[in-house]
Design a protein around this motif. Structure first.
Motif: not given
Length: 299
Positions: A3, A5-8, A15, A49, A51
């Motif tokens: 997965t 990262s869910n960094w905005p 991405r 950021h 992970m």
């Protein structure tokens, strides 16, 4: 795929996760099944950021362009600086994060394939580190950016197959750069001095003592450092340069083999011909005949 990262994402960041049906096609297609991307991205000034992956089920490269970060493997933490490449193969648990006061900008690609492990093996370091200090190379940045162009492919399989082969080019390019990875100042050796001297002395013989003296090293340390940087010995490279020059003279002049040998510092034309054939797989006279179409390169 591990997965991302869910960094905005910011407006300047990208991405792109390749659709599963495309990944399935790449994994089975003969032109891409050996190596193919799963996701590609660029994070600019990625403040916050971070992970952590205890289970990593693909392969990941991260190329830092600016800022600072930290990589942790098995309780060992390394600082990530501009020009550093993180190499995170399948199965390697890891965590990384950037520093809020100086957030990194990174290019990254997740990938898989039948030969992915072999491509990764080319990049591995002797100390087991996952961090390769390559420095900033504009062509390498361009290789990553070429992968990012895949997001405009409108889910065309042909475009993604092209992307998969660009990934192969990216990884082999990194393998070429690996011997030149930045080393501590005490371990540096100016190859430009050595290679300039070789070019200047192509018309004569050149010994190891002279080359070592040019960079103020003992013969033993010079040979060791040169091979570590280039993957070959200095004399082998010097001979390679001589053969390149010989090919040029055979191509663009009417000099006889004896004259070409003499022009490159070989008094014995027979010895020169033996070295030429060992390098090129054919004699100088056969090489020249290719130009006139009466000798096949495949012969």
């Amino acid at each position: 795929m591990s997965t991302p990262s869910n960094w905005p994402l910011t407006s300047d960041s990208i991405r792109f996760v390749i659709p599963r049906r495309i990944v399935a096609s790449l994994a089975s297609h003969p032109l891409s099944q050996q190596l193919y991307p799963l996701g590609i991205g660029y994070y600019q000034h990625a403040r916050g950021h971070q992970m952590q992956r205890s289970t990593h089920d693909d392969n990941l490269l991260i190329y830092c362009l600016e800022g600072r970060g930290r990589l942790t493997l098995k309780d060992r933490t390394r600082t990530v600086k501009p020009g550093d490449l993180l190499i995170l193969p399948r199965g390697l648990s890891h965590s990384y994060e950037t520093r809020n006061q100086n957030p990194w900008s990174i290019l990254w690609v997740h990938f898989e394939g039948e030969l992915a492990a072999e491509f990764i093996r080319q990049l591995e370091l002797d100390d087991g580190s996952a961090l390769l200090p390559l420095g900033i190379h504009s062509r390498l940045v361009a290789d990553f950016e070429a992968l990012l162009d895949a997001r405009q492919a409108s889910h065309s399989l042909a475009s993604f197959i092209h992307c998969a082969n660009q990934l192969r080019q990216l990884l082999t390019h990194i393998a070429l750069l690996k011997p030149m990875a930045i080393r501590p100042a005490s371990d540096n050796m100016d190859l430009e001095i050595i290679h300039s001297l070789m070019q200047a002395r192509l018309h004569e013989q050149l010994d190891i003592d002279t080359l070592a003296a040019a960079v103020s090293l003992s013969k033993f340390h010079f040979i060791k450092k040169y091979k570590a940087l280039t993957g070959t010995t200095p004399i082998s490279h010097f001979i390679h340069l001589k053969i390149e020059r010989a090919c040029h003279l055979l191509d663009v002049t009417s000099k006889g083999v004896n004259e070409v040998a003499w022009a490159l510092g070989y008094e014995d034309a027979y010895y020169f011909s033996r070295i030429f054939k060992k390098s090129m797989g054919m004699s100088p006279s056969q090489y020249r005949r290719i130009r006139f179409g009466d000798f096949s390169y495949k012969s």
